[in-house]
Design a protein around this motif. Structure first.
Motif, PDB file in Angstrom:
ATOM      1  N   ALA A 174       0.942  -1.121  -0.073  1.00 20.92           N
ATOM      2  CA  ALA A 174      -0.050  -0.147  -0.041  1.00 20.92           C
ATOM      3  C   ALA A 174       1.006   1.277   0.027  1.00 20.92           C
ATOM      4  CB  ALA A 174      -0.799  -0.094   1.169  1.00 20.92           C
ATOM      5  N   ALA A 175       0.325   2.334  -0.175  1.00 25.04           N
ATOM      6  CA  ALA A 175       0.864   3.617  -0.214  1.00 25.04           C
ATOM      7  C   ALA A 175       1.451   3.860   1.432  1.00 25.04           C
ATOM      8  CB  ALA A 175       0.028   4.893  -0.505  1.00 25.04           C
ATOM      9  N   PHE A 176       2.384   4.768   1.522  1.00 25.45           N
ATOM     10  CA  PHE A 176       2.896   4.963   2.904  1.00 25.45           C
ATOM     11  C   PHE A 176       3.018   6.506   3.289  1.00 25.45           C
ATOM     12  CE2 PHE A 176       6.925   4.396   0.605  1.00 25.45           C
ATOM     13  CZ  PHE A 176       7.623   5.519   1.189  1.00 25.45           C
ATOM     14  N   THR A 177       3.311   6.742   4.324  1.00 27.13           N
ATOM     15  CA  THR A 177       3.718   8.103   5.046  1.00 27.13           C
ATOM     16  C   THR A 177       4.856   8.006   5.972  1.00 27.13           C
ATOM     17  OG1 THR A 177       1.360   8.887   4.512  1.00 27.13           O
ATOM     18  CG2 THR A 177       2.950  10.189   5.914  1.00 27.13           C
ATOM     19  N   SER A 178       5.662   8.581   5.910  1.00 23.22           N
ATOM     20  CA  SER A 178       6.797   8.489   7.003  1.00 23.22           C
ATOM     21  C   SER A 178       7.160   9.963   7.489  1.00 23.22           C
ATOM     22  CB  SER A 178       8.174   8.011   6.285  1.00 23.22           C
ATOM     23  OG  SER A 178       8.682   8.857   5.311  1.00 23.22           O
ATOM     24  N   ILE A 179       7.641   9.757   8.608  1.00 23.78           N
ATOM     25  CA  ILE A 179       7.946  11.000   9.343  1.00 23.78           C
ATOM     26  C   ILE A 179       9.318  10.714   9.932  1.00 23.78           C
ATOM     27  CG2 ILE A 179       6.835  10.373  11.407  1.00 23.78           C
ATOM     28  CD1 ILE A 179       6.487  13.383  12.048  1.00 23.78           C
ATOM     29  N   GLY A 180      10.127  11.541   9.769  1.00 23.76           N
ATOM     30  CA  GLY A 180      11.547  11.555  10.157  1.00 23.76           C
ATOM     31  C   GLY A 180      12.555  12.657  10.170  1.00 23.76           C
ATOM     32  N   GLY A 181      13.654  12.585  10.194  1.00 25.23           N
ATOM     33  CA  GLY A 181      14.656  13.603  10.118  1.00 25.23           C
ATOM     34  C   GLY A 181      16.115  13.365   9.880  1.00 25.23           C
ATOM     35  N   ARG A 182      16.857  14.106   9.822  1.00 25.38           N
ATOM     36  CA  ARG A 182      18.354  14.056   9.423  1.00 25.38           C
ATOM     37  C   ARG A 182      19.329  14.907  10.260  1.00 25.38           C
ATOM     38  NH1 ARG A 182      20.723  15.096   3.422  1.00 25.38           N
ATOM     39  NH2 ARG A 182      22.684  15.187   3.928  1.00 25.38           N
ATOM     40  N   TRP A 183      20.381  14.554  10.708  1.00 24.89           N
ATOM     41  CA  TRP A 183      21.374  15.086  11.525  1.00 24.89           C
ATOM     42  C   TRP A 183      22.636  15.151  10.562  1.00 24.89           C
ATOM     43  CZ3 TRP A 183      26.168  13.433  12.740  1.00 24.89           C
ATOM     44  CH2 TRP A 183      26.991  14.555  13.346  1.00 24.89           C
ATOM     45  N   ALA A 184      23.316  16.046  10.166  1.00 25.98           N
ATOM     46  CA  ALA A 184      24.458  16.174   9.603  1.00 25.98           C
ATOM     47  C   ALA A 184      25.679  16.959  10.050  1.00 25.98           C
ATOM     48  CB  ALA A 184      24.182  16.791   8.090  1.00 25.98           C
ATOM     49  N   THR A 185      26.871  17.089   9.829  1.00 26.67           N
ATOM     50  CA  THR A 185      28.064  17.641  10.216  1.00 26.67           C
ATOM     51  C   THR A 185      28.914  17.832   9.031  1.00 26.67           C
ATOM     52  OG1 THR A 185      29.737  17.695  11.874  1.00 26.67           O
ATOM     53  CG2 THR A 185      29.618  15.514  10.873  1.00 26.67           C
ATOM     54  N   ASP A 186      29.328  19.231   9.371  1.00 32.51           N
ATOM     55  CA  ASP A 186      30.373  19.829   8.057  1.00 32.51           C
ATOM     56  C   ASP A 186      31.679  19.307   8.362  1.00 32.51           C
ATOM     57  OD1 ASP A 186      31.493  21.033   6.382  1.00 32.51           O
ATOM     58  OD2 ASP A 186      30.937  23.245   7.068  1.00 32.51           O
ATOM     59  N   LEU A 187      32.164  18.639   7.165  1.00 28.87           N
ATOM     60  CA  LEU A 187      33.540  18.168   7.352  1.00 28.87           C
ATOM     61  C   LEU A 187      34.539  18.769   6.320  1.00 28.87           C
ATOM     62  CD1 LEU A 187      32.698  14.150   7.340  1.00 28.87           C
ATOM     63  CD2 LEU A 187      32.983  15.685   9.270  1.00 28.87           C
ATOM     64  N   SER A 188      34.017  20.098   5.797  1.00 28.36           N
ATOM     65  CA  SER A 188      35.028  20.873   4.984  1.00 28.36           C
ATOM     66  C   SER A 188      34.972  20.334   3.615  1.00 28.36           C
ATOM     67  CB  SER A 188      36.333  21.209   5.627  1.00 28.36           C
ATOM     68  OG  SER A 188      37.081  21.848   4.774  1.00 28.36           O
ATOM     69  N   ASP A 189      34.022  20.823   2.774  1.00 30.82           N
ATOM     70  CA  ASP A 189      34.063  20.235   1.443  1.00 30.82           C
ATOM     71  C   ASP A 189      33.103  19.003   1.488  1.00 30.82           C
ATOM     72  OD1 ASP A 189      34.476  22.588   0.262  1.00 30.82           O
ATOM     73  OD2 ASP A 189      36.538  22.016  -0.175  1.00 30.82           O
ATOM     74  N   ALA A 190      32.650  18.421   2.665  1.00 25.71           N
ATOM     75  CA  ALA A 190      32.060  17.197   2.668  1.00 25.71           C
ATOM     76  C   ALA A 190      31.140  17.180   4.014  1.00 25.71           C
ATOM     77  CB  ALA A 190      33.194  16.165   3.014  1.00 25.71           C
ATOM     78  N   ILE A 191      30.276  16.221   4.033  1.00 23.67           N
ATOM     79  CA  ILE A 191      29.350  16.270   5.043  1.00 23.67           C
ATOM     80  C   ILE A 191      29.279  14.661   5.691  1.00 23.67           C
ATOM     81  CG2 ILE A 191      28.075  18.134   4.479  1.00 23.67           C
ATOM     82  CD1 ILE A 191      25.868  16.279   3.686  1.00 23.67           C
ATOM     83  N   GLY A 192      28.990  14.288   6.811  1.00 23.71           N
ATOM     84  CA  GLY A 192      28.750  13.085   7.125  1.00 23.71           C
ATOM     85  C   GLY A 192      26.908  13.125   7.751  1.00 23.71           C
ATOM     86  N   PHE A 193      26.319  12.178   7.429  1.00 24.29           N
ATOM     87  CA  PHE A 193      24.849  12.396   8.149  1.00 24.29           C
ATOM     88  C   PHE A 193      24.425  11.187   8.444  1.00 24.29           C
ATOM     89  CE2 PHE A 193      24.794  11.000   3.500  1.00 24.29           C
ATOM     90  CZ  PHE A 193      23.898  10.085   3.417  1.00 24.29           C
ATOM     91  N   VAL A 194      23.388  11.150   9.481  1.00 27.47           N
ATOM     92  CA  VAL A 194      22.455  10.110   9.678  1.00 27.47           C
ATOM     93  C   VAL A 194      21.116  10.482   9.478  1.00 27.47           C
ATOM     94  CG1 VAL A 194      21.913   8.949  11.653  1.00 27.47           C
ATOM     95  CG2 VAL A 194      24.296   9.462  11.504  1.00 27.47           C
ATOM     96  N   ASP A 195      20.536   9.283   9.013  1.00 24.12           N
ATOM     97  CA  ASP A 195      19.015  10.023   8.471  1.00 24.12           C
ATOM     98  C   ASP A 195      18.148   8.404   8.927  1.00 24.12           C
ATOM     99  OD1 ASP A 195      16.596   9.574   6.594  1.00 24.12           O
ATOM    100  OD2 ASP A 195      17.799  11.228   5.491  1.00 24.12           O
ATOM    101  N   GLY A 196      16.921   9.044   9.385  1.00 24.45           N
ATOM    102  CA  GLY A 196      16.054   7.898   9.728  1.00 24.45           C
ATOM    103  C   GLY A 196      14.628   8.401   9.885  1.00 24.45           C
ATOM    104  N   ASN A 197      13.592   7.657  10.001  1.00 28.19           N
ATOM    105  CA  ASN A 197      12.055   7.740   9.654  1.00 28.19           C
ATOM    106  C   ASN A 197      11.366   6.803  10.095  1.00 28.19           C
ATOM    107  OD1 ASN A 197      10.951   6.305   7.538  1.00 28.19           O
ATOM    108  ND2 ASN A 197      12.484   7.092   6.426  1.00 28.19           N
ATOM    109  N   PHE A 198      10.179   6.925  10.579  1.00 27.78           N
ATOM    110  CA  PHE A 198       9.020   6.004  10.895  1.00 27.78           C
ATOM    111  C   PHE A 198       8.116   5.968   9.841  1.00 27.78           C
ATOM    112  CE2 PHE A 198       4.924   5.305  12.614  1.00 27.78           C
ATOM    113  CZ  PHE A 198       4.959   3.765  13.124  1.00 27.78           C
ATOM    114  N   ARG A 199       7.626   4.832   9.617  1.00 29.29           N
ATOM    115  CA  ARG A 199       6.748   4.891   8.409  1.00 29.29           C
ATOM    116  C   ARG A 199       5.522   4.023   8.872  1.00 29.29           C
ATOM    117  NH1 ARG A 199      10.316   2.616   5.672  1.00 29.29           N
ATOM    118  NH2 ARG A 199       9.660   0.396   5.720  1.00 29.29           N
ATOM    119  N   ILE A 200       4.148   4.376   8.014  1.00 25.27           N
ATOM    120  CA  ILE A 200       3.029   3.540   8.162  1.00 25.27           C
ATOM    121  C   ILE A 200       2.480   3.769   6.879  1.00 25.27           C
ATOM    122  CG2 ILE A 200       1.694   5.455   9.397  1.00 25.27           C
ATOM    123  CD1 ILE A 200       0.325   3.647  11.058  1.00 25.27           C
TER     124      ILE A 200
END
Length: 481
Positions: free
Chosen positions: A69-95
């Motif tokens: 079926a179709a789904f809707t998710s809610i989540g977010g993302r945290w990232a950090t500046d690594l100088s011309d680069a980023i590292g990130f963590v991403d997650g969500n809950f889906r129903i």
């Protein structure tokens, strides 16, 4: 065009007047600071906008291939500046629209690097993911995924691979069919159990910017593999920014397993950048904070697993059937797969209360079937049906042992060359509640001494029907009281 570019270079000095001029030109570039950090606005932290950190993301997607079926998710993302680069963590809950839950979490890196062919700067990205979801048959599936990206000012490349950790799971609910079948010494009914098969999916795409708009046309394909599934699919569509925080996508997928699906996505990240309409063209640094485009669900194919439920008699005890077929190979044990080929072997290979089923088209010469207490000795064929009472389905008709058996020739016992009885009934001295009389049904008996006879001590009860007896030297049926 040249006046617009000059205006863009002086964006910090000219301010709002230059912005109006750029929009009028229709090919304006996004604001930058030192050519790197995008969309810096008053009071906002530079690293927040550059890395794409946002407190919230809402993602809606209609049903596509491999989805319940179709789904809707809610989540977010945290990232950090690594100088011309980023590292990130991403997650969500889906129903999904079937009220089944799931979610995913992942992390990775994006960095700037010159392109391999043209030398233009590009964003390169790598990320790893875990996805989990509950299917509509209430089974939870787990999956690992990897994603590779190469994002440019005008051309994007993406490659995703999802590897399920569960091959298949069966529902706890099984449906009985109306198909009866013999298995071993049992009578069973065929069952169907809904089953979800998890598919390994590798998908790829190439996306090209449409003119100088925040709009991309994409095309690609995907390979699906699982138990009994190996198929290639195709996909194409358009995705773009309505506002700086809102992405809309419309695409079409097509494959031989799930057919054609139109997939609509809406991704809203409120607070990611300043509110308002999308800039005509996002600069490359703007795209550091884009979500990773991938299947965040486990692709499942719904199948049915065939099985058999063994039927029991009305008191719940085993319902045993001994098979006899004169054309069977020697050494049989009386099962449906390996029938006995002789009547003389019935007594030593059966138990009290068994059904002894003699297959249609069988013919026996100079043989005696010696029956035990409460057995039913049934001949197949001749248009005669036999029924049995079960605890699961009530009274059912025994199925054919082969196609057309019902109307084939019923078994023949020809003792013309031997002065013996064709059927000998064991003594049954107790006639109590639940007592089952011996039954002999649907045979042609020729010659011999007697057709059907009991011992001298008699038989407690007998049901003899649909029997043709001829040319015996004694009486056709003789029972002692």
């Amino acid at each position: 065009m040249s006046s617009c570019n000059r205006g863009n270079k002086r964006a910090r000095q000219v301010g709002a007047a230059c912005l109006l001029a750029m929009l009028a030109c229709g090919t304006a570039r996004a604001q930058t600071i030192d050519g790197n950090e995008p969309f810096i606005s008053s009071g906002a932290g530079n690293s927040r906008l550059f890395t794409g950190t946002t407190p919230l993301r809402l993602w809606y997607q209609t049903q596509g291939y491999g989805q319940d079926a179709a789904f809707t998710s809610i989540g977010g993302r945290w990232a950090t500046d690594l100088s011309d680069a980023i590292g990130f963590v991403d997650g969500n809950f889906r129903i999904d629209n079937n009220s089944k839950g799931g979610g995913n979490i992942g992390g990775g890196f994006r960095w700037f690097q010159d392109g391999l062919l043209m030398g233009d700067p590009r964003i390169w990205g790598f990320s790893g993911w875990y996805d989990g979801q509950e299917s509509s048959i209430n089974k939870y599936f787990n999956q690992l995924g990897v994603s590779f990206e190469s994002l440019g000012q005008y051309i994007d490349l993406r490659l995703n691979a999802n590897i399920p950790l569960d091959e298949r799971k069966m529902s706890d609910t099984t449906t009985m069919t109306n198909q009866l079948a013999f298995t071993g010494n049992s009578l069973g009914i065929a069952t169907l159990t809904p089953t979800d098969v998890a598919l390994r999916v590798v998908d790829f795409e190439v996306a090209a910017r449409v003119f100088d708009l925040n709009l991309w046309a994409y095309g690609g394909g995907y390979e699906m593999d699982g138990q009994g599934v190996s198929a290639m699919g195709r996909k194409a569509g358009m995705r773009g920014y309505v506002t700086n925080d809102l992405v809309l996508s419309v695409g079409v997928t097509d494959d031989d397993v799930f057919g054609t699906n139109t997939v609509v996505q809406a991704i809203w990240t409120p607070g990611r950048t300043s509110a308002g309409p999308s800039w005509w063209t996002h600069e490359l640094p703007d795209r550091m904070r884009e979500q990773v485009y991938r299947n965040q669900y486990v692709a499942l194919q719904r199948t049915e697993t065939e099985g058999t439920t063994t039927l029991t008699n009305t008191n719940g005890s085993a319902l045993r059937i001994v098979h006899v077929d004169s054309s069977a190979a020697a050494g049989g044990n009386g099962t449906a797969e390996h029938p006995l080929n002789s009547l003389t072997a019935v007594n030593s290979n059966s138990q009290t209360g068994d059904i002894v089923l003699v297959h249609a088209n069988s013919s026996f010469a100079d043989q005696t079937a010696t029956l035990k207490d409460q057995q039913r000795f049934l001949g197949e064929g001749g248009g005669i049906t036999h029924t049995v009472a079960t605890s699961q389905m009530g009274t059912v008709t025994l199925p054919e042992t082969f196609a057309g058996a019902l109307n084939a020739t019923r078994p023949i016992i020809d003792n013309t060359g031997s002065p013996i009885d064709a059927v000998s009934l064991a003594a049954t001295t107790v006639n109590q509640t639940g007592f089952t009389p011996i039954e002999v049904s649907n045979f042609t008996i020729m010659g011999g001494a007697r057709g059907i006879a009991s011992g001298a001590s008699g038989v407690g009860g007998a049901n003899i029907n649909n029997i043709a007896i001829s040319n015996t030297t004694g009486v056709g049926i003789q029972l002692a009281a």
